[in-house]
Design a protein around this motif. Structure first.
Motif, PDB file in Angstrom:
ATOM      1  N   GLN A 258      46.441  37.227  48.404  1.00  0.00           N
ATOM      2  CA  GLN A 258      46.113  38.152  47.432  1.00  0.00           C
ATOM      3  C   GLN A 258      47.119  38.541  46.197  1.00  0.00           C
ATOM      4  OE1 GLN A 258      45.763  42.325  48.657  1.00  0.00           O
ATOM      5  NE2 GLN A 258      43.938  42.574  47.359  1.00  0.00           N
ATOM      6  N   ASN A 259      48.438  38.696  46.700  1.00  0.00           N
ATOM      7  CA  ASN A 259      49.466  38.900  45.481  1.00  0.00           C
ATOM      8  C   ASN A 259      49.500  37.514  44.697  1.00  0.00           C
ATOM      9  OD1 ASN A 259      50.165  41.393  46.340  1.00  0.00           O
ATOM     10  ND2 ASN A 259      52.172  40.544  47.569  1.00  0.00           N
ATOM     11  N   ALA A 260      49.410  36.597  45.216  1.00  0.00           N
ATOM     12  CA  ALA A 260      49.504  35.310  44.335  1.00  0.00           C
ATOM     13  C   ALA A 260      48.114  35.173  43.652  1.00  0.00           C
ATOM     14  CB  ALA A 260      49.459  33.866  45.236  1.00  0.00           C
ATOM     15  N   VAL A 262      46.544  37.857  42.328  1.00  0.00           N
ATOM     16  CA  VAL A 262      46.570  39.329  41.654  1.00  0.00           C
ATOM     17  C   VAL A 262      47.534  39.273  40.434  1.00  0.00           C
ATOM     18  CG1 VAL A 262      46.693  41.607  41.360  1.00  0.00           C
ATOM     19  CG2 VAL A 262      45.344  40.752  43.258  1.00  0.00           C
ATOM     20  N   HIS A 263      48.868  38.830  40.991  1.00  0.00           N
ATOM     21  CA  HIS A 263      50.138  38.851  40.038  1.00  0.00           C
ATOM     22  C   HIS A 263      50.193  37.536  39.529  1.00  0.00           C
ATOM     23  CE1 HIS A 263      50.934  42.529  41.653  1.00  0.00           C
ATOM     24  NE2 HIS A 263      50.941  42.249  43.019  1.00  0.00           N
ATOM     25  N   ASN A 264      49.003  37.037  38.910  1.00  0.00           N
ATOM     26  CA  ASN A 264      49.116  35.658  38.141  1.00  0.00           C
ATOM     27  C   ASN A 264      48.532  36.111  36.830  1.00  0.00           C
ATOM     28  OD1 ASN A 264      48.759  32.902  38.078  1.00  0.00           O
ATOM     29  ND2 ASN A 264      48.384  33.049  40.366  1.00  0.00           N
ATOM     30  N   LEU A 320      52.891  48.269  48.947  1.00  0.00           N
ATOM     31  CA  LEU A 320      53.301  47.891  50.417  1.00  0.00           C
ATOM     32  C   LEU A 320      53.071  46.519  50.879  1.00  0.00           C
ATOM     33  CD1 LEU A 320      52.323  51.275  52.046  1.00  0.00           C
ATOM     34  CD2 LEU A 320      54.813  50.674  51.555  1.00  0.00           C
ATOM     35  N   GLY A 321      52.311  45.580  50.036  1.00  0.00           N
ATOM     36  CA  GLY A 321      51.973  44.576  50.550  1.00  0.00           C
ATOM     37  C   GLY A 321      53.125  43.493  51.256  1.00  0.00           C
ATOM     38  N   LEU A 322      54.045  43.331  50.292  1.00  0.00           N
ATOM     39  CA  LEU A 322      55.328  42.519  50.784  1.00  0.00           C
ATOM     40  C   LEU A 322      56.168  43.414  51.643  1.00  0.00           C
ATOM     41  CD1 LEU A 322      56.661  41.201  47.367  1.00  0.00           C
ATOM     42  CD2 LEU A 322      55.283  39.740  49.449  1.00  0.00           C
TER      43      LEU A 322
HETATM   44 MG   LIG Z   1      50.167  43.416  46.944  1.00  0.00          MG
END
Ligand SMILES: [Mg+2]
Ligand SMILES: Nc1ncnc2c1ncn2[C@@H]1O[C@H](COP(=O)(O)OP(=O)(O)O)[C@@H](O)[C@H]1O
Length: 355
Positions: A258-260, A262-264, A320-322
């Motif tokens: 999800q991070n990969a 969204v933060h793309n 808090l994801g990471l």
């Molecule tokens: Mg995250």
């Protein structure tokens, strides 16, 4: 713990020193006595005349008794001083433990001198204090941040409700819509906090899990999101068997993918790969995106740390994801590595013990 009072270590060391000295002295004097008895003739000629053996032996006995008395006093006094010097570092260490027990963790022993057993103990204690202090500071920061984050949605809700109450002509539909969004965010945050504390407690049963299946599942679930943001997701790799909690490990892979996504950036790419090494199984999640410095990347796993706020995507997470990924990895005896990619984006590597 209550224990019966005993002799102090200093006193015991003093008595041992003095005891040793007395035994050695007594042996030596005994040897002198023995040889004198064997080789002294019945009468001896000295400068003043002729002395019988018994008188000489009496003099020798009183001289030996004097020597023994001197050794006793010398042993006790010397032993007391020596033991005091030997045990001085222990007093410093004891004082430091007492201070630490009262909650003062900033004190350090910093024992001077050469490396010996006491120095090792003091250095070990200092190291422990340092870690404890950092840990307590981290916990305090966490509590402060969590309270702040939890207060924000509540304060926003209150403001929304106040507006709706005082302004009857207000669009209630919009208020409900915003209240719902704020509420969802608060629930997400609370759930993330709960997941974090559960993972920290390590209270899960270990099962055989294939990490590559979890990665595929996470990618599949997040595909609609990726499509909406114009990001392509690619998964590949080997079967990666490990032991752990399927729920937590799925959460880990989901957070990373999800991070990969969204933060793309629009038109960006995400690559999820699983690999087997001799002793470990490795999950690598790489994505394109903004260029990040190694310094910034090193702080991203801290709770509530957000690197670059990308509010425009509408997917601002709770931060808090990471932190959760890190906790889950450590709970599974694994390692987490984040490295910025030279062309932008990051590469996250999770290595877990292979079964
Ligand atoms: Mg995250
Ligand atoms: N794959 C990634 N690529 C680029 N930046 C990332 C990536 N993952 C995380 N980050 C950065 O790290 C920050 C913390 O991530 P995370 O703990 O998941 O919080 P959140 O995603 O809720 O903001 C993010 O705000 C983002 O700036």
């Amino acid at each position: 713990m209550d224990r019966a009072p005993g002799l102090s270590a200093r006193l015991r060391l003093t008595l041992s020193y003095a005891g040793f000295l007395m035994v050695a002295g007594a042996l030596l004097l005994g040897a002198v006595w023995f040889f004198t008895l064997r080789h002294l003739p019945e009468y001896t000629t000295v400068s003043g005349g002729v002395l019988p053996r018994s008188i000489l032996l009496r003099d020798l006995a009183s001289a030996e008794a004097g020597a023994l008395l001197f050794l006793l006093v010398f042993g006790l006094a010397g032993g007391w001083i020596l033991a005091g010097r030997m045990l001085a570092p222990l007093t410093r260490i004891t004082d430091a433990t007492r201070l630490a027990a009262t909650g003062s963790l900033s004190h350090r022993i910093r024992l001077p001198g050469r490396h010996d057993e006491f120095r090792e103990l003091a250095d070990g204690f200092d190291g422990m204090l340092e870690r404890l202090e950092a840990h307590v500071a981290e916990q305090r920061r966490f509590a402060a941040n969590a309270s702040h984050e939890l207060r924000t949605p509540l304060a926003i809700s209150k403001a929304l409700i106040d507006v709706a109450r005082t302004d009857p002509g207000h669009d209630t539909g919009e208020v409900f819509e915003r209240l719902h969004a704020v509420n969802t965010r608060a629930i997400d945050l609370t759930e993330a906090l709960l997941a974090l504390s559960r993972a920290e407690q390590r209270s899960f049963t270990r099962e055989r899990v294939d990490l590559s299946l979890l990665a595929e599942e996470a990618a599949e679930t997040l595909l609609p999101l990726a499509e909406r943001l114009g990001v392509t997701v690619e998964t590949c790799g080997d079967i990666t068997p490990t032991a752990g909690s399927p729920t937590l490990l799925l959460q880990l892979t989901t957070n990373l993918v999800q991070n990969a996504i969204v933060h793309n950036r629009p038109g960006g790419r995400v690559r999820v790969e699983t690999r087997v090494r001799p002793a470990t199984v490795v999950l690598v999640v790489e994505n394109t995106g903004e260029r990040l410095t190694p310094r910034l990347v090193a702080t991203l796993t801290e709770p509530f740390r957000r690197g670059t706020e990308r509010i425009n995507t509408g997917h601002a997470g709770v931060g808090l994801g990471l932190a959760l990924v890190k906790t889950i990895t450590h709970a599974h005896d694994g390692t987490l590595t984040l490295t910025p990619r030279p062309a932008g984006g990051i590469r996250v590597t999770v290595a877990l013990p292979a079964t």
